[in-house]
Design a protein around this motif. Sequence first.
Motif, PDB file in Angstrom:
ATOM      1  N   GLY A   1       1.046 -13.667 -41.044  1.00 49.37           N
ATOM      2  CA  GLY A   1       1.370 -12.245 -41.142  1.00 49.37           C
ATOM      3  C   GLY A   1       2.773 -11.910 -40.683  1.00 49.37           C
ATOM      4  N   TYR A   2       3.610 -12.912 -40.490  1.00 50.35           N
ATOM      5  CA  TYR A   2       4.919 -12.732 -39.889  1.00 50.35           C
ATOM      6  C   TYR A   2       6.027 -12.559 -40.921  1.00 50.35           C
ATOM      7  CZ  TYR A   2       7.992 -13.309 -35.795  1.00 50.35           C
ATOM      8  OH  TYR A   2       8.874 -13.113 -34.767  1.00 50.35           O
ATOM      9  N   PHE A   3       5.678 -12.562 -42.231  1.00 50.18           N
ATOM     10  CA  PHE A   3       6.684 -12.500 -43.294  1.00 50.18           C
ATOM     11  C   PHE A   3       6.977 -11.059 -43.685  1.00 50.18           C
ATOM     12  CE2 PHE A   3       5.094 -16.759 -43.540  1.00 50.18           C
ATOM     13  CZ  PHE A   3       6.194 -17.517 -43.911  1.00 50.18           C
ATOM     14  N   GLY A   4       8.232 -10.805 -44.053  1.00 50.92           N
ATOM     15  CA  GLY A   4       8.611  -9.497 -44.545  1.00 50.92           C
ATOM     16  C   GLY A   4       8.083  -9.248 -45.947  1.00 50.92           C
ATOM     17  N   LYS A   5       8.008  -7.977 -46.318  1.00 54.46           N
ATOM     18  CA  LYS A   5       7.421  -7.615 -47.612  1.00 54.46           C
ATOM     19  C   LYS A   5       8.273  -8.082 -48.782  1.00 54.46           C
ATOM     20  CE  LYS A   5       9.509  -2.975 -47.598  1.00 54.46           C
ATOM     21  NZ  LYS A   5       9.233  -1.533 -47.691  1.00 54.46           N
ATOM     22  N   ASP A   6       9.561  -8.331 -48.560  1.00 54.64           N
ATOM     23  CA  ASP A   6      10.436  -8.743 -49.656  1.00 54.64           C
ATOM     24  C   ASP A   6      10.609 -10.256 -49.740  1.00 54.64           C
ATOM     25  OD1 ASP A   6      10.903  -6.085 -50.382  1.00 54.64           O
ATOM     26  OD2 ASP A   6      12.544  -5.902 -48.929  1.00 54.64           O
ATOM     27  N   THR A   7       9.817 -11.013 -48.993  1.00 58.28           N
ATOM     28  CA  THR A   7       9.916 -12.471 -49.025  1.00 58.28           C
ATOM     29  C   THR A   7       9.594 -12.996 -50.417  1.00 58.28           C
ATOM     30  OG1 THR A   7       9.206 -12.591 -46.715  1.00 58.28           O
ATOM     31  CG2 THR A   7       9.075 -14.616 -47.997  1.00 58.28           C
ATOM     32  N   ASP A   8      10.403 -13.930 -50.885  1.00 60.11           N
ATOM     33  CA  ASP A   8      10.142 -14.561 -52.181  1.00 60.11           C
ATOM     34  C   ASP A   8       8.735 -15.172 -52.177  1.00 60.11           C
ATOM     35  OD1 ASP A   8      11.141 -15.919 -54.789  1.00 60.11           O
ATOM     36  OD2 ASP A   8      10.400 -17.583 -53.563  1.00 60.11           O
ATOM     37  N   PRO A   9       7.907 -14.896 -53.188  1.00 61.94           N
ATOM     38  CA  PRO A   9       6.515 -15.364 -53.182  1.00 61.94           C
ATOM     39  C   PRO A   9       6.381 -16.882 -53.040  1.00 61.94           C
ATOM     40  CG  PRO A   9       6.812 -13.690 -54.861  1.00 61.94           C
ATOM     41  CD  PRO A   9       8.182 -14.018 -54.346  1.00 61.94           C
ATOM     42  N   ARG A  10       7.255 -17.637 -53.716  1.00 60.76           N
ATOM     43  CA  ARG A  10       7.166 -19.094 -53.622  1.00 60.76           C
ATOM     44  C   ARG A  10       7.562 -19.578 -52.223  1.00 60.76           C
ATOM     45  NH1 ARG A  10       4.532 -23.645 -54.844  1.00 60.76           N
ATOM     46  NH2 ARG A  10       5.922 -25.434 -55.160  1.00 60.76           N
ATOM     47  N   THR A  11       8.576 -18.947 -51.628  1.00 61.10           N
ATOM     48  CA  THR A  11       8.955 -19.286 -50.257  1.00 61.10           C
ATOM     49  C   THR A  11       7.795 -19.018 -49.306  1.00 61.10           C
ATOM     50  OG1 THR A  11      11.281 -18.784 -50.683  1.00 61.10           O
ATOM     51  CG2 THR A  11      10.561 -18.783 -48.379  1.00 61.10           C
ATOM     52  N   ARG A  12       7.163 -17.866 -49.494  1.00 64.59           N
ATOM     53  CA  ARG A  12       6.006 -17.515 -48.649  1.00 64.59           C
ATOM     54  C   ARG A  12       4.888 -18.542 -48.805  1.00 64.59           C
ATOM     55  NH1 ARG A  12       3.527 -12.708 -46.598  1.00 64.59           N
ATOM     56  NH2 ARG A  12       1.244 -12.886 -46.629  1.00 64.59           N
ATOM     57  N   GLU A  13       4.588 -18.921 -50.043  1.00 62.55           N
ATOM     58  CA  GLU A  13       3.513 -19.884 -50.295  1.00 62.55           C
ATOM     59  C   GLU A  13       3.798 -21.218 -49.604  1.00 62.55           C
ATOM     60  OE1 GLU A  13       1.393 -22.217 -54.073  1.00 62.55           O
ATOM     61  OE2 GLU A  13       3.157 -20.953 -54.394  1.00 62.55           O
ATOM     62  N   ILE A  14       5.022 -21.714 -49.752  1.00 61.30           N
ATOM     63  CA  ILE A  14       5.371 -23.012 -49.173  1.00 61.30           C
ATOM     64  C   ILE A  14       5.356 -22.954 -47.648  1.00 61.30           C
ATOM     65  CG2 ILE A  14       7.258 -24.676 -48.893  1.00 61.30           C
ATOM     66  CD1 ILE A  14       8.018 -24.110 -51.814  1.00 61.30           C
ATOM     67  N   MET A  15       5.951 -21.917 -47.082  1.00 63.64           N
ATOM     68  CA  MET A  15       6.045 -21.833 -45.630  1.00 63.64           C
ATOM     69  C   MET A  15       4.674 -21.667 -44.966  1.00 63.64           C
ATOM     70  SD  MET A  15       9.097 -22.357 -44.712  1.00 63.64           S
ATOM     71  CE  MET A  15       8.925 -21.853 -42.999  1.00 63.64           C
ATOM     72  N   ILE A  16       3.811 -20.864 -45.571  1.00 59.88           N
ATOM     73  CA  ILE A  16       2.474 -20.676 -45.001  1.00 59.88           C
ATOM     74  C   ILE A  16       1.687 -21.983 -45.054  1.00 59.88           C
ATOM     75  CG2 ILE A  16       0.237 -19.578 -45.406  1.00 59.88           C
ATOM     76  CD1 ILE A  16       1.736 -17.015 -46.079  1.00 59.88           C
ATOM     77  N   SER A  17       1.769 -22.673 -46.194  1.00 60.56           N
ATOM     78  CA  SER A  17       1.057 -23.946 -46.313  1.00 60.56           C
ATOM     79  C   SER A  17       1.612 -24.988 -45.352  1.00 60.56           C
ATOM     80  CB  SER A  17       1.144 -24.461 -47.754  1.00 60.56           C
ATOM     81  OG  SER A  17       0.423 -25.665 -47.913  1.00 60.56           O
ATOM     82  N   LEU A  18       2.947 -25.026 -45.214  1.00 57.66           N
ATOM     83  CA  LEU A  18       3.564 -25.960 -44.282  1.00 57.66           C
ATOM     84  C   LEU A  18       3.082 -25.702 -42.852  1.00 57.66           C
ATOM     85  CD1 LEU A  18       5.661 -28.148 -43.563  1.00 57.66           C
ATOM     86  CD2 LEU A  18       7.374 -26.323 -43.427  1.00 57.66           C
ATOM     87  N   ALA A  19       3.098 -24.443 -42.438  1.00 55.97           N
ATOM     88  CA  ALA A  19       2.641 -24.107 -41.091  1.00 55.97           C
ATOM     89  C   ALA A  19       1.168 -24.452 -40.899  1.00 55.97           C
ATOM     90  CB  ALA A  19       2.872 -22.623 -40.818  1.00 55.97           C
ATOM     91  N   GLN A  20       0.365 -24.188 -41.917  1.00 59.31           N
ATOM     92  CA  GLN A  20      -1.058 -24.496 -41.823  1.00 59.31           C
ATOM     93  C   GLN A  20      -1.279 -25.985 -41.554  1.00 59.31           C
ATOM     94  OE1 GLN A  20      -4.048 -22.270 -42.427  1.00 59.31           O
ATOM     95  NE2 GLN A  20      -4.744 -24.051 -41.255  1.00 59.31           N
ATOM     96  N   HIS A  21      -0.581 -26.826 -42.327  1.00 57.89           N
ATOM     97  CA  HIS A  21      -0.748 -28.270 -42.165  1.00 57.89           C
ATOM     98  C   HIS A  21      -0.168 -28.764 -40.843  1.00 57.89           C
ATOM     99  CE1 HIS A  21      -2.515 -29.260 -46.064  1.00 57.89           C
ATOM    100  NE2 HIS A  21      -1.687 -28.388 -46.610  1.00 57.89           N
ATOM    101  N   LEU A  22       0.983 -28.221 -40.442  1.00 59.40           N
ATOM    102  CA  LEU A  22       1.580 -28.618 -39.165  1.00 59.40           C
ATOM    103  C   LEU A  22       0.685 -28.229 -37.990  1.00 59.40           C
ATOM    104  CD1 LEU A  22       5.380 -27.752 -39.584  1.00 59.40           C
ATOM    105  CD2 LEU A  22       4.385 -30.018 -39.219  1.00 59.40           C
ATOM    106  N   HIS A  23       0.156 -27.025 -38.033  1.00 58.94           N
ATOM    107  CA  HIS A  23      -0.709 -26.577 -36.951  1.00 58.94           C
ATOM    108  C   HIS A  23      -2.012 -27.371 -36.916  1.00 58.94           C
ATOM    109  CE1 HIS A  23       1.345 -22.319 -36.789  1.00 58.94           C
ATOM    110  NE2 HIS A  23       2.168 -23.320 -36.561  1.00 58.94           N
TER     111      HIS A  23
END
Length: 291
Positions: A15-37
């Motif tokens: 929930g830490y992303f801004g509303k104007d974040t590129d959708p693909r960037t958001r998808e990759i970063m959320i998945s990366l954090a999920q796997h890292l965590h």
Amino acid sequence: MRDVTVDNITDVFTGYFGKDTDPRTREIMISLAQHLHDFTREVNLTHDEWRKGLSMLEHAGRITTPERNEFVLFSDVLGLSSLVDMMHSKPDATSSSVLGPFHVSNPPPLAIGGDMKRDFEGPVLLVEGQVRDTDGNAIPGAQIDIWQTAPNGMYSSQDPDQDIHSFHGLMTADDNGEFCFTTVRPVSYTVPSDGPVGELLEAAGRHPWRPSHLHYIATAPGFRSLVTEVFPDDDPYLDEDTVFGVRKDLVMTYHTRPATEFPDGLALSGSVIEPFLYVKFDLILSIDDDT
């Protein structure tokens, strides 16, 4: 933030992303954090282990240069480079394989029939091939960027005694998509093990060897660029490649031929007085879907 816990920190990050974040960037970063965590929780990562990982990345940054990219090497030995290659290779085209950390940009022109061996010692290798599309049609004028190690097992960017463009050349295929050059047979070699990648390999009980190979980047308008490498079937490290670059369709056979069969008109340094090696390996390009 006051209520963040081991169990909900991933959701908080999401929930830490801004509303104007590129959708693909958001998808990759959320998945990366999920796997890292998830990884961190699964192995119960300690502070010392976390610091060791950061230290290895810091070391990689310190020794990375335009001639040696330790981060690419990390990607290679972890299998990430090959995984990306395999995911995006077309099944009816030549398989892609790792670029590696030692490619040199802007190689010199190499004429059809040109020589990369120069004055280096070693078995003469004559390479021929054709660039075709997936329907078997020749691709006239395709560009082929060719490079390999010297007989000492080092790329030119690693070796101060070599010219930076030693064993590098850029060839333009003829009207029938054909190319031809002479060189010295590449040798098996070790990836650099004097940095953090070497530490990783040692910790895993893995050797740093790669089977010998020729590198190609083949390009043509309207086709997907092909980054690949081809391997002889008699190399002892063919099934132990430390960067996972070998594919079944990239394995070739060197044939020994008598010196009397060496073709005339090639720009080989000196004359061939001993049996030479010959291989024909074709490169198949797929249509660029974006065009």
